[in-house]
Design an enzyme around this catalytic site. Structure first.
Site, PDB file in Angstrom:
ATOM      1  N   GLN A 155      -5.550   6.748  -4.449  1.00 35.55           N
ATOM      2  CA  GLN A 155      -5.668   6.139  -5.769  1.00 35.55           C
ATOM      3  C   GLN A 155      -7.010   6.508  -6.379  1.00 35.55           C
ATOM      4  O   GLN A 155      -8.029   6.310  -5.708  1.00 35.55           O
ATOM      5  CB  GLN A 155      -5.504   4.612  -5.684  1.00 35.55           C
ATOM      6  CG  GLN A 155      -4.094   4.241  -5.289  1.00 35.55           C
ATOM      7  CD  GLN A 155      -3.814   2.744  -5.352  1.00 35.55           C
ATOM      8  OE1 GLN A 155      -2.674   2.321  -5.337  1.00 35.55           O
ATOM      9  NE2 GLN A 155      -4.840   1.908  -5.412  1.00 35.55           N
ATOM     10  N   ARG A 173       0.852  -1.178   0.000  1.00 37.92           N
ATOM     11  CA  ARG A 173       0.000   0.000   0.000  1.00 37.92           C
ATOM     12  C   ARG A 173       0.894   1.236   0.000  1.00 37.92           C
ATOM     13  O   ARG A 173       1.903   1.300   0.725  1.00 37.92           O
ATOM     14  CB  ARG A 173      -0.930   0.029   1.219  1.00 37.92           C
ATOM     15  CG  ARG A 173      -2.074  -0.962   1.147  1.00 37.92           C
ATOM     16  CD  ARG A 173      -3.020  -0.694  -0.014  1.00 37.92           C
ATOM     17  NE  ARG A 173      -4.127  -1.632  -0.090  1.00 37.92           N
ATOM     18  CZ  ARG A 173      -4.156  -2.721  -0.848  1.00 37.92           C
ATOM     19  NH1 ARG A 173      -3.092  -3.030  -1.594  1.00 37.92           N
ATOM     20  NH2 ARG A 173      -5.220  -3.502  -0.877  1.00 37.92           N
TER      21      ARG A 173
END
Length: 406
Positions: free
Chosen positions: A314, A285
């Site tokens: 994102q 991540r």
């Protein structure tokens, strides 16, 4: 009947595929630890199709609408005027993927008065405020193991790509060049290097197994130590913490879930502990690595390279410094959404929905939060709290930000 709100990434720019490079997928029945692949009663898609984009719909529309449910699919997920925000108010179930996540913040939980379950079509539920889910009695589930091997393969590819200076060499050929000296000046063998993984769960262990034949020295750190026989089989050295491990490594790969204990783990201080000229690969991540510290370490030469496919948020804003920092091998978040993986996580999502609608228990392996607390895999892999802070920045991707020159 239920309303299911599903967030998926956009179709390809030139349209949804009408054909594919391969005609089929290899048949796999079990994962390496013996866990069976998803076992829904049926599927309404052909494995190998693009299922993770809007038109693919995870192969769920026929199944859901035949049961009288409302199924809303969108890619418009960020900002107060998004389709997701408008449709969330009366949704019973939310489905999204880590690659194009619908960030379920505490504020969004407060608006979703009917919400009963949040499903991650894939692995990694950090885009959901797990604390808020627990407090509101909302179940959180994900399709554990569905793309672990996909990601492990991607990690090995990126390690080799950085060390062998693959991407700049490819760019040289594309530009019509033949500058062997320039390409070779940053190219190294990984044989004999020390490679360490932060976390040795399903993905981290798979990375170790795939790297062993390269005759590297293997290291790992994890809050759950591997069995002695596995350590001996892999010839891997255990370290109590990432801080203890990284000074020994030429390559560090991050394979840990994001939660409050791992958020910003690779900050300026941690990166300073790494060897000069080390490579850092992060397919876990983006928020585990500090955005500015990574970029600064590449510019100074302390890191020889950084690669990964995970960003925060994102999609990454167009002026995100990782797009333009030197010696990087970044891609969009694609490691876990190969066509092979999509067939598994689409089937797993359907299995979870079948269990929910029929009142059957969801597999323990798939559970992250249930009954007001971390459960199943969630209790093993996560810690209490929230890692969604700052996710509103994802809306900036749609803004016409100029990409700064290097």
């Amino acid at each position: 009947m239920a309303k299911i709100l599903c967030v998926l990434y956009d179709d390809p720019a030139d349209g949804y595929p009408t054909s594919y490079p391969r005609d089929d997928l290899p048949h796999i029945e079990r994962y390496p630890d013996g866990q069976t692949l998803p076992t829904p009663k049926a599927i309404d898609f052909q494995p190998g199709q693009l299922l993770g984009s809007v038109s693919g719909e995870l192969g769920l529309r026929k199944f859901l609408e035949s049961g009288g449910h409302q199924f809303v699919v969108t890619s418009d997920k960020d900002g107060p005027d998004s389709v997701f925000e408008r449709e969330l108010v009366d949704a019973d179930i939310v489905i999204s993927q880590p690659f194009w996540p619908a960030y379920m913040t505490a504020e969004r939980f407060a608006k979703a008065r009917n919400l009963k379950m949040v499903v991650t079509a894939g692995i990694g539920s950090d885009h959901t405020d797990l604390q808020a889910a627990a407090e509101r009695g909302v179940t959180v589930a994900e399709v554990t193991y569905c793309n672990s091997i996909s990601v492990a393969e991607h990690v090995v590819m990126m390690i080799l790509g950085l060390a062998r200076n693959y991407l700049p060499s490819w760019e040289d050929v594309k530009a019509g060049g033949w500058d062997i000296a320039e390409c070779a000046a940053r190219s190294y063998d990984i044989e004999g290097m020390h490679v360490g993984t932060v976390a040795a769960g399903r993905i981290g262990s798979a990375v170790l197994r795939r790297l062993k034949p390269f005759d590297v020295h293997l290291h790992y750190t994890d809050r759950h130590r591997l069995p002695p026989e596995v350590e001996q089989e892999l010839g891997v050295t255990f370290h109590e913490s990432a801080a203890d491990m990284v000074p020994h490594c030429d390559v560090v790969t991050i394979n840990a879930p994001l939660h409050p204990e791992t958020e910003n783990l690779f900050d300026e201080a941690m990166i300073a502990r790494m060897k000069r000229g080390a490579y850092l690969v992060n397919t876990a991540r983006g928020k585990i690595a500090n955005r500015d510290a990574v970029a600064a370490a590449l510019r100074s030469g302390h890191l020889a390279g950084y690669a990964g496919d995970v960003w925060f948020p994102q999609p990454a804003p167009r002026d995100h410094p990782w797009r333009t920092m030197p010696h990087h091998g970044m891609t969009p978040h694609i490691s876990g959404t190969s066509l092979s993986a999509q067939a598994r996580y689409a089937a797993g999502t359907r299995e979870i929905l079948e269990c929910f609608f029929e009142g059957r228990p969801i597999r323990d392996e798939y559970l992250i939060v249930q009954g007001g607390k971390l459960a199943g895999t969630g209790a093993h892999s996560y810690s209490e709290g929230d890692a969604t802070g700052g996710s509103e920045e994802a809306a900036r991707y749609e803004m016409p930000n100029p990409i700064p020159a290097q």
